[in-house]
Design a protein around this motif. Structure first.
Motif, short mmCIF file in Angstrom:
data_model
loop_
_atom_site.label_atom_id
_atom_site.label_comp_id
_atom_site.label_asym_id
_atom_site.label_seq_id
_atom_site.Cartn_x
_atom_site.Cartn_y
_atom_site.Cartn_z
N ARG A 199 43.76 83.31 49.47
CA ARG A 199 44.97 82.93 48.73
C ARG A 199 44.79 83.16 47.23
O ARG A 199 45.16 82.33 46.40
N ASP A 200 44.25 84.33 46.94
CA ASP A 200 43.92 84.65 45.55
C ASP A 200 45.06 85.46 44.92
O ASP A 200 45.14 86.68 45.06
N MET A 201 45.94 84.77 44.20
CA MET A 201 47.12 85.44 43.64
C MET A 201 46.76 86.39 42.49
O MET A 201 47.42 87.42 42.31
N ASP A 202 45.71 86.07 41.74
CA ASP A 202 45.31 86.98 40.64
C ASP A 202 44.84 88.31 41.21
O ASP A 202 45.19 89.38 40.71
N GLU A 203 44.04 88.21 42.29
CA GLU A 203 43.57 89.44 42.93
C GLU A 203 44.76 90.24 43.48
O GLU A 203 44.81 91.47 43.35
N ALA A 204 45.73 89.50 44.05
CA ALA A 204 46.92 90.18 44.59
C ALA A 204 47.65 90.95 43.49
O ALA A 204 48.07 92.10 43.69
N LYS A 205 47.76 90.32 42.32
CA LYS A 205 48.44 91.00 41.20
C LYS A 205 47.68 92.26 40.78
O LYS A 205 48.28 93.28 40.44
N ARG A 206 46.33 92.14 40.82
CA ARG A 206 45.53 93.32 40.45
C ARG A 206 45.76 94.46 41.46
O ARG A 206 45.90 95.62 41.08
N ILE A 207 45.81 94.10 42.74
CA ILE A 207 46.01 95.13 43.77
C ILE A 207 47.35 95.83 43.55
O ILE A 207 47.46 97.06 43.64
N ILE A 208 48.37 95.03 43.23
CA ILE A 208 49.71 95.60 43.01
C ILE A 208 49.69 96.57 41.83
O ILE A 208 50.21 97.68 41.91
N SER A 209 49.03 96.15 40.74
CA SER A 209 49.06 97.05 39.58
C SER A 209 48.18 98.28 39.83
O SER A 209 48.49 99.37 39.35
N GLU A 210 47.11 98.12 40.60
CA GLU A 210 46.23 99.28 40.84
C GLU A 210 46.84 100.27 41.83
O GLU A 210 46.34 101.39 41.96
#
Lengths: 221, 250
Positions: A38-49
């Motif tokens: 449930r790591d939302m920061d990591e999710a945001k990174r995946i989206i931007s990458e």
């Protein structure tokens, strides 16, 4: 350019495709990890990458177009370039599916999961292996392995069935879980689509090696 | 770095203007192709670059050609020296009716090299650089006229290389060759560009696309478009270029 230089260019493009494949497999694995933790920061990174994956695809496409325009490839040479174009497109779409899972992590927010994640990580593991081996088969021009990988899609479909039935039962039992269960179903659906895309890659490898277009495995979904 | 630059270059044969104010920059250690339909002036442009048009009576130029920044047509220019530094390979292989060895040694002797060992070294190196050595090393004394067309053309390239030029002008170098001979010349060009600046005139667009880094499209004596070969053959800026490379005319 001519022959020798053309071969070098194709080799370079293959390397770029493999590095794109690594970017995509990483994105898939990380997206499911982010869902588990449930790591939302990591999710945001995946989206931007995902933008980097998209860019890679455009780079590969541009180079393929240049080779077609300037080198007039025919026969195997042409099929190689067409394979590179198609595989990069499939990989790019897989990146979008990983991004889709990352978006679900964000949509879920802090809401508890309706069930512990067991089948979804299994689907991800299976898809991960399929992508990696399909790209190896591409490099080795190995049609036999490509055909075998296609049939592994049935296993991913089976896991998806399982997730689907289970989540449906949760929804029937407690309608308050419908939203959260639907999110998980979407995540599983993204993984199912990734495995389908691997079968596209494998069919492309068979075409490259044999020159015949074959529908090897018809996905249930 | 630009090896040759033309500035508003016009060429006249008598009253007739063959080239119209051509601005062109030929980058060093690259292959530049000049394409265009027959009679567009591409060979004439090439021949301006080593002052071969001087040999045609009533020919004159306006504008400038700079070679390493210096005016090629300045009054004190040594034309022989220019033609040594800017070598040329022609459409039809034109070896001298002499032995393979002498075809290369001839130009060297004229340039004052008499030492036999030195001559043999340069002959071998030139033949190796032109990719011909392995095929002719046991028949250096046979007549060049006995070689195949493709071999003769590579011999002419070897002859051009022997006098250590900086630029090689190629005027339709493969038009008299079969596909295998053409292929060898193209491979050779790619190798040679490490050391030389190459300008090729060709009506074979596929060849221009395959071998060159930059392409210029010439039409009725005007340079319509010049750019990276990839760009010219994928997204040409001018409709005329597009029409020509897609075979709509020419």
């Amino acid at each position: 350019m001519v022959r020798e230089a053309f071969r070098e260019n194709v080799k370079e493009l293959e390397q770029e495709l493999l590095s794109m494949g690594e970017m995509v497999t990483r994105a898939v694995t990380r997206s499911v990890e982010a869902l588990k933790s449930r790591d939302m920061d990591e999710a945001k990174r995946i989206i931007s990458e995902d933008l980097l994956i998209n860019k890679k695809r455009w780079d590969i496409e541009e180079k393929c177009i240049n080779l077609i325009a300037t080198q007039q490839p025919v026969a195997t040479d042409l099929r190689e370039i067409i394979a590179l174009l198609n595989i990069s497109t499939d990989l790019e779409r897989m990146g979008d599916h990983a991004e889709g899972i990352a978006k679900i992590v964000i949509m879920l927010g802090d809401e508890p999961l309706v069930k512990p994640l067991i089948d979804i990580p299994q689907m991800a593991g299976k898809a991960f292996g399929m992508i990696k081996r399909s790209l190896e088969a591409f490099v080795k021009r190995d049609a036999k392995t490509a055909r075998e990988i296609c049939h592994e899609d049935d296993e991913v479909d089976r896991l998806y069935d399982q997730v689907y039935r289970e989540l449906l039962s949760f929804m029937l039992e407690d309608p308050k879980t419908i939203t959260r269960a639907t999110y998980l179903m979407w995540a599983a659906h993204n993984l199912e689509r990734i495995a389908d895309r691997v079968t596209n890659i494998c069919e492309r490898i068979v075409f490259l090696v044999t020159g015949t277009m074959e529908e090897i495995s018809v996905s249930k979904y | 770095m630009d090896k040759i630059v033309t500035k508003a270059l016009s060429l006249f044969y008598g009253e007739k203007r063959i080239l119209k104010e051509i601005d062109l920059k030929i980058p060093q250690n690259n292959i530049t192709a000049i394409i265009g339909p027959s009679g567009c002036g591409k060979s004439s442009l090439l021949r301006c670059m080593n002052r071969l048009n001087d040999l045609i009576p009533e020919s004159r130029i306006e504008g400038q050609i700079l070679f390493d920044g210096k005016d090629l047509y300045a009054e004190n220019t040594d034309v022989v020296e220019i033609r040594r530094r800017i070598g040329m390979v022609f459409q039809r292989p034109n070896p001298f009716p002499k032995s393979v060895y002498d075809n290369i040694a001839y130009g060297l002797r004229i340039n004052g090299i008499k030492n036999k060992k030195k001559l043999s070294e340069i002959v071998e190196k030139s033949l190796k650089d032109s990719g011909l050595w392995e095929e002719v090393k046991h028949q250096l004394n046979t007549s060049a006229m006995e070689l195949s067309g493709g071999q003769q053309q590579r011999l002419c390239i070897a002859r051009a290389l022997a006098i250590e030029p900086e630029v090689i002008l190629m005027d339709e170098p493969c038009s008299a060759l079969d596909p295998a001979g053409t292929f060898k010349i193209e491979e050779l060009m790619i190798k040679l560009k490490q050391q030389y600046t190459i300008i090729i005139v060709t009506h074979n667009m596929q060849q221009a696309a395959r071998v060159s880094d930059f392409t210029g499209f010439l039409y009725l004596g005007q340079l319509i478009e010049f750019g990276h070969t990839n760009q010219i053959f994928t997204i040409p800026e001018h409709k005329l270029t597009e029409n020509y490379i897609t075979g709509r005319f020419g």
